[in-house]
Motif scaffolding. Sequence first.
Motif, PDB file in Angstrom:
ATOM      1  N   ILE A 145       0.868  -4.799  -5.947  1.00 14.04           N
ATOM      2  CA  ILE A 145       0.841  -4.136  -4.640  1.00 14.04           C
ATOM      3  C   ILE A 145       1.434  -2.735  -4.752  1.00 14.04           C
ATOM      4  CG2 ILE A 145       1.788  -4.208  -2.297  1.00 14.04           C
ATOM      5  CD1 ILE A 145       1.623  -7.208  -2.404  1.00 14.04           C
ATOM      6  N   LYS A 146       0.767  -1.770  -4.154  1.00  9.25           N
ATOM      7  CA  LYS A 146       1.251  -0.398  -4.161  1.00  9.25           C
ATOM      8  C   LYS A 146       2.565  -0.300  -3.386  1.00  9.25           C
ATOM      9  CE  LYS A 146      -2.436   1.121  -6.277  1.00  9.25           C
ATOM     10  NZ  LYS A 146      -2.376   1.548  -7.697  1.00  9.25           N
ATOM     11  N   ASP A 147       3.416   0.623  -3.824  1.00  4.19           N
ATOM     12  CA  ASP A 147       4.746   0.749  -3.217  1.00  4.19           C
ATOM     13  C   ASP A 147       4.685   0.990  -1.713  1.00  4.19           C
ATOM     14  OD1 ASP A 147       5.967   0.343  -5.642  1.00  4.19           O
ATOM     15  OD2 ASP A 147       6.223   2.471  -6.097  1.00  4.19           O
ATOM     16  N   PHE A 193       4.282  -6.110   3.094  1.00  3.74           N
ATOM     17  CA  PHE A 193       4.295  -7.368   2.343  1.00  3.74           C
ATOM     18  C   PHE A 193       5.592  -8.138   2.588  1.00  3.74           C
ATOM     19  CE2 PHE A 193       5.442  -9.690  -1.522  1.00  3.74           C
ATOM     20  CZ  PHE A 193       4.318 -10.466  -1.719  1.00  3.74           C
ATOM     21  N   TYR A 194       6.724  -7.442   2.481  1.00  4.37           N
ATOM     22  CA  TYR A 194       8.012  -8.115   2.618  1.00  4.37           C
ATOM     23  C   TYR A 194       8.358  -8.437   4.072  1.00  4.37           C
ATOM     24  CZ  TYR A 194       8.912  -7.192  -2.316  1.00  4.37           C
ATOM     25  OH  TYR A 194       8.835  -7.185  -3.690  1.00  4.37           O
ATOM     26  N   ALA A 195       7.694  -7.784   5.021  1.00  6.44           N
ATOM     27  CA  ALA A 195       7.981  -8.035   6.439  1.00  6.44           C
ATOM     28  C   ALA A 195       7.230  -9.236   6.985  1.00  6.44           C
ATOM     29  CB  ALA A 195       7.644  -6.793   7.261  1.00  6.44           C
ATOM     30  N   LEU A 196       6.223  -9.715   6.243  1.00  5.59           N
ATOM     31  CA  LEU A 196       5.415 -10.842   6.708  1.00  5.59           C
ATOM     32  C   LEU A 196       5.810 -12.131   5.991  1.00  5.59           C
ATOM     33  CD1 LEU A 196       1.939  -9.063   6.837  1.00  5.59           C
ATOM     34  CD2 LEU A 196       3.379  -9.678   8.780  1.00  5.59           C
ATOM     35  N   PRO A 197       5.787 -13.260   6.693  1.00 12.49           N
ATOM     36  CA  PRO A 197       6.270 -14.521   6.109  1.00 12.49           C
ATOM     37  C   PRO A 197       5.370 -15.252   5.114  1.00 12.49           C
ATOM     38  CG  PRO A 197       5.611 -14.854   8.381  1.00 12.49           C
ATOM     39  CD  PRO A 197       5.522 -13.380   8.132  1.00 12.49           C
ATOM     40  N   PRO A 198       4.043 -14.994   5.045  1.00  7.36           N
ATOM     41  CA  PRO A 198       3.216 -15.825   4.167  1.00  7.36           C
ATOM     42  C   PRO A 198       3.644 -15.843   2.706  1.00  7.36           C
ATOM     43  CG  PRO A 198       1.805 -14.579   5.637  1.00  7.36           C
ATOM     44  CD  PRO A 198       3.191 -14.060   5.831  1.00  7.36           C
TER      45      PRO A 198
END
Length: 203
Positions: free
Chosen positions: A139-141, A147-152
Amino acid sequence: NFYLVAGILNGILAHGLSLLNGSVLNVPVERELIAREFRNGAFSIRAYWAARASVVVIVAVCIGVVEISIWYSLIGLTNRVWSFVHVYLSSTVHACIFSVLGCIIGLACKTNLASAQVGDPLGTSMMAFNGQIIIRHFIKDYFKPIFYALPPSYALEISVTACLEHKGDDGEDVLSYYGFKSSNRQRNYAILAGMLIFWLTVG
């Protein structure tokens, strides 16, 4: 084993999306009634939110028992009880978070259509940034905050490690490919619980 990861992801997403969509579409119907009764002094906003949040959490828990039991057995995951427990718990907390978010979106929008339009990007993000379709270290920076803010991704890591950590070298190869670690399990549970508490408080 790679197919198992995809199956687990689809099961988790189905659990979360079904509850997200239900909240997004149903809650706006209640909005006018709640606003009217609040102005009349017959309703407490806090009491309503406590009741609505309790309902969606209970629904997520009950649906999870049936839904996860079915797809868990269909895709042939391990018979270890604790593996099923971890899959169930992570998927259910994940679904609760999205159901609560759906309630917040529904209350913020006046119509079902507006609510659905706001909720759709959330569902799309959930499908894109989960750690399986786009692997974490690819994943691009500039996308990592999403990405880190979503729970999946946290629910998926808990579930996949619980199901594959006892599969020998093949299981370890898959976990290594995705960058999943069993040692992250407690951290992931803490993050999911923190997200749920945060959105319940915000609501």
